[in-house]
Design a protein around this motif. Structure first.
Motif, short mmCIF file in Angstrom:
data_model
loop_
_atom_site.label_atom_id
_atom_site.label_comp_id
_atom_site.label_asym_id
_atom_site.label_seq_id
_atom_site.Cartn_x
_atom_site.Cartn_y
_atom_site.Cartn_z
N ASP A 104 0.85 -1.19 0.00
CA ASP A 104 0.00 0.00 0.00
C ASP A 104 0.89 1.24 0.00
O ASP A 104 2.09 1.16 0.29
CB ASP A 104 -0.93 0.00 1.22
N LYS A 214 -1.86 -0.23 -4.69
CA LYS A 214 -2.19 -1.19 -3.64
C LYS A 214 -2.24 -2.60 -4.22
O LYS A 214 -2.68 -2.80 -5.36
CB LYS A 214 -3.54 -0.84 -3.00
N LYS A 216 -3.33 -6.61 -2.75
CA LYS A 216 -3.93 -7.33 -1.63
C LYS A 216 -4.01 -8.81 -1.96
O LYS A 216 -4.50 -9.18 -3.03
CB LYS A 216 -5.33 -6.77 -1.35
#
Length: 257
Positions: A104, A214, A216
């Motif tokens: 991030d 970002k 994830k």
């Protein structure tokens, strides 16, 4: 005099002071190790309560998340705004073996990218790497003033935004699905995907500040201890024996004692 009636006297009787014990005396320190995706593998230290009864220290450590700047991991101050998340998956002696869990931007970097009179374009996509990790990638880009532009604003049309977002998703899927997790993480710092997006969308509308802001991890493959050890190279335990090294050989049966 009845004990407890006098407010100045403690209820526990005379001199009922509780012995103060330093909580750090029942804790142990562990070294956190990052996978060999990065130049620096020694991240830092963490502590945990010692194993007591049915409560194991290893259970408290596994799954613990650590956040480190990529500037510290790769000795690269230019990319210090990227935060890498690491998850503890295995405990080997006093060492904690971690895996990549996400990436991030810092909040100050995200705010510094915003420009007045420009269009912000964002896209996200779920993609699976070649080694079985399901990753969600978020990209961001801003419109750029053309050479010799007189107009004050630099806004893109809705049709152009849709076309740019479609290109961003296609490039993210192509770049991430053709490599493993280690190669994907290596593409973040030099912004390989951002440069590909800039070249592919130049004819639609010029863009600037294109980043994968970002990443994830949504789903991981089945836990494999050998694969985790490969990520960390040769790990040596407290006795000096390489963990996971060699194959077990059954001793021969002795005929004479």
């Amino acid at each position: 005099m009845v004990v407890g009636k006098n407010k100045r006297q403690p209820k526990g009787g005379k001199g009922g002071k509780k012995k103060i014990v330093d909580p750090f005396t029942r804790k142990d320190w562990f070294d956190i190790r990052a996978p060999n995706f990065f130049e620096k593998v020694d991240v830092g230290k963490t502590l945990v309560n010692r194993s007591t009864g049915l409560k194991s220290a290893n259970d408290s450590l596994k799954g613990r998340m650590v956040e480190v700047s990529i500037g510290d991991l790769n000795n690269d101050e230019e990319n210090a705004f990227r935060k890498i998340k690491l998850r503890v998956d295995e405990v080997q002696g006093k060492k904690l073996l971690t895996t990549f869990a996400g990436m991030d931007f810092t909040s100050d970097k995200r705010r510094s990218l915003v420009r007045k009179w420009h269009t912000q374009i964002e896209a996200n996509v779920d993609v699976k790497t070649t080694d079985g990790y399901l990753v969600r990638l978020f990209s961001i880009a801003y419109t750029k003033r053309r050479a010799g532009q007189v107009r004050k604003t630099t806004y893109a049309k809705s049709s152009q935004i849709r076309e740019i977002r479609k290109k961003m998703m296609e490039i993210m899927i192509r770049e991430a699905s053709s490599c493993d997790l280690k190669a994907l993480v290596a593409k973040f710092s030099p912004e390989v995907i951002g440069r590909e997006i800039e070249k592919a969308t130049f004819y639609i509308y010029p863009l600037q500040n294109i980043f994968i802001r970002k990443a994830k991890i949504l789903k991981t493959p089945k836990f494999d201890a050998e694969k985790l050890l490969e990520m960390h190279g040769d790990i040596v335990d407290e006795t000096g024996v390489r963990v996971g090294g060699g194959t077990f050989k059954e001793p021969e049966i002795q005929t004479e004692v």
